[in-house]
Scaffold this motif. Structure first.
Motif, PDB file in Angstrom:
ATOM      1  N   GLY A  35      -2.591   3.084  -6.513  1.00  0.00           N
ATOM      2  CA  GLY A  35      -2.430   4.366  -5.815  1.00  0.00           C
ATOM      3  C   GLY A  35      -2.982   5.530  -6.620  1.00  0.00           C
ATOM      4  O   GLY A  35      -3.658   6.418  -6.081  1.00  0.00           O
ATOM      5  N   ASP A 104      -5.589  -0.109   0.099  1.00  0.00           N
ATOM      6  CA  ASP A 104      -4.841  -0.347  -1.147  1.00  0.00           C
ATOM      7  C   ASP A 104      -3.660  -1.281  -0.882  1.00  0.00           C
ATOM      8  O   ASP A 104      -2.858  -1.039   0.008  1.00  0.00           O
ATOM      9  CB  ASP A 104      -4.416   1.056  -1.638  1.00  0.00           C
ATOM     10  CG  ASP A 104      -3.244   1.086  -2.592  1.00  0.00           C
ATOM     11  OD1 ASP A 104      -2.753   0.045  -3.022  1.00  0.00           O
ATOM     12  OD2 ASP A 104      -2.810   2.220  -2.903  1.00  0.00           O
ATOM     13  N   ARG A 144       8.670   4.818 -12.442  1.00  0.00           N
ATOM     14  CA  ARG A 144       7.859   5.448 -11.382  1.00  0.00           C
ATOM     15  C   ARG A 144       8.642   6.569 -10.687  1.00  0.00           C
ATOM     16  O   ARG A 144       8.035   7.562 -10.250  1.00  0.00           O
ATOM     17  CB  ARG A 144       7.395   4.399 -10.364  1.00  0.00           C
ATOM     18  CG  ARG A 144       6.589   4.989  -9.241  1.00  0.00           C
ATOM     19  CD  ARG A 144       5.559   4.052  -8.653  1.00  0.00           C
ATOM     20  NE  ARG A 144       6.087   2.818  -8.097  1.00  0.00           N
ATOM     21  CZ  ARG A 144       5.307   1.885  -7.528  1.00  0.00           C
ATOM     22  NH1 ARG A 144       4.006   2.053  -7.453  1.00  0.00           N
ATOM     23  NH2 ARG A 144       5.834   0.793  -7.043  1.00  0.00           N
ATOM     24  N   ARG A 148      11.957   4.258  -4.835  1.00  0.00           N
ATOM     25  CA  ARG A 148      11.668   3.074  -4.020  1.00  0.00           C
ATOM     26  C   ARG A 148      12.713   1.988  -4.223  1.00  0.00           C
ATOM     27  O   ARG A 148      13.113   1.706  -5.349  1.00  0.00           O
ATOM     28  CB  ARG A 148      10.265   2.554  -4.349  1.00  0.00           C
ATOM     29  CG  ARG A 148       9.202   3.311  -3.584  1.00  0.00           C
ATOM     30  CD  ARG A 148       7.818   2.905  -3.956  1.00  0.00           C
ATOM     31  NE  ARG A 148       7.601   1.454  -3.936  1.00  0.00           N
ATOM     32  CZ  ARG A 148       6.391   0.908  -4.022  1.00  0.00           C
ATOM     33  NH1 ARG A 148       5.332   1.676  -4.133  1.00  0.00           N
ATOM     34  NH2 ARG A 148       6.258  -0.397  -4.023  1.00  0.00           N
TER      35      ARG A 148
HETATM   36 MG   LIG Z   1       0.933   1.586  -4.724  1.00  0.00          MG
END
Ligand SMILES: [Mg+2]
Ligand SMILES: Nc1ncnc2c1ncn2[C@@H]1O[C@H](COP(=O)(O)OP(=O)(O)O)[C@@H](O)[C@H]1O
Ligand SMILES: Nc1ccn([C@@H]2O[C@H](COP(=O)(O)OP(=O)(O)O)[C@@H](O)[C@H]2O)c(=O)n1
Length: 217
Positions: A35, A104, A144, A148
């Protein structure tokens, strides 16, 4: 973007088989930096970035009938049936007035690859493969901080196994066709992007830059 003049010139297509855009698949393990590098490529080379994972997460948020199934599969690190993901990719590509797309995180297994090819008849122009050691990918995913549900150590381990068992064979399939550009993704972002740039820069421009550099010495 999106002005009346622009939309008036937008050609409408009913399917990907009809639109036939230029496609670059961007592959690599979870946390390899797909990404991040796609955002850089978009800025410099005029591609539109579509992340299969982002499209699936949007589908969950939209409250669609497939939402619960997708959410469960992502939490388990499993790969969602191709039909669902391909429909989302097709809808996104047909709704955007560009003919160059970075896809992606897709195809992530043999089923993804074969179904996309059968439905769209599109062969990727090339396949970028971000190669990164697992320990580094794990470190990146654990910090990150995008909230998520799959960035926890238990799901991360499952995703690594799926990557090795199901996604790497797809990279090998395209390598046998001479389509894969493998990039060392363990380096800092700007160093990785320097390697990416050489892949997207047309050969003539590279020659011109070399001349400029040698004259500058
Ligand atoms: Mg990604
Ligand atoms: N080359 C790099 N070095 C260090 N951290 C990186 C690098 N590339 C990306 N990251 C960070 O690692 C995390 C995962 O990157 P991301 O681009 O989301 O990877 P992917 O899409 O392959 O899962 C993000 O927090 C990102 O900021
Ligand atoms: N082609 C794809 C891509 C993602 N996914 C699901 O979406 C999850 C997250 O994908 P992602 O590409 O956003 O993840 P990263 O590799 O960016 O960390 C995957 O682990 C799968 O559960 C899928 O089922 N099929």
């Amino acid at each position: 973007m999106g002005s009346a003049a622009e939309s008036a010139t937008m050609t409408t297509h009913r399917s990907l088989a009809e639109k036939k855009p230029t496609v670059v698949f961007v592959l690599g393990g979870p946390g390899s930096g797909k990404g991040t590098q796609c955002a850089n490529i978009v800025e410099h080379f005029g591609y539109t970035h579509l992340s299969a994972g982002d499209l699936l997460r949007e589908e969950i948020k939209s409250g669609s009938e497939n939402g619960t199934m997708i959410q469960t599969m992502i939490k388990e690190g499993k790969i969602v049936p191709s039909e669902v993901t391909i429909k989302l990719l097709e809808k996104a590509i047909l709704g955007i007035d560009n003919d160059k797309f970075l896809i992606d995180g897709f195809p992530r297994n043999e089923e993804n690859r074969a179904a996309f090819e059968a439905v769209t008849k599109i062969e990727p122009e090339l396949v970028l493969f971000f190669d990164c050691p697992e320990e580094e990918m794990e470190r990146r995913l654990l910090c990150r901080n995008q909230g998520r549900e799959d960035d926890n150590i238990e799901t991360i381990r499952k995703r690594f196994k799926v990557f090795l068992d199901s996604s790497l064979p797809v990279v090998e399939y395209y390598a046998a066709k001479g389509k894969v550009k493998k990039i060392d993704a363990s380096k800092p972002v700007q160093e990785v992007f320097a390697a990416v740039k050489t892949i997207f820069t047309p050969k003539d421009d590279k020659a011109a830059n070399n001349v400029k550099e040698s004259h500058g010495k």
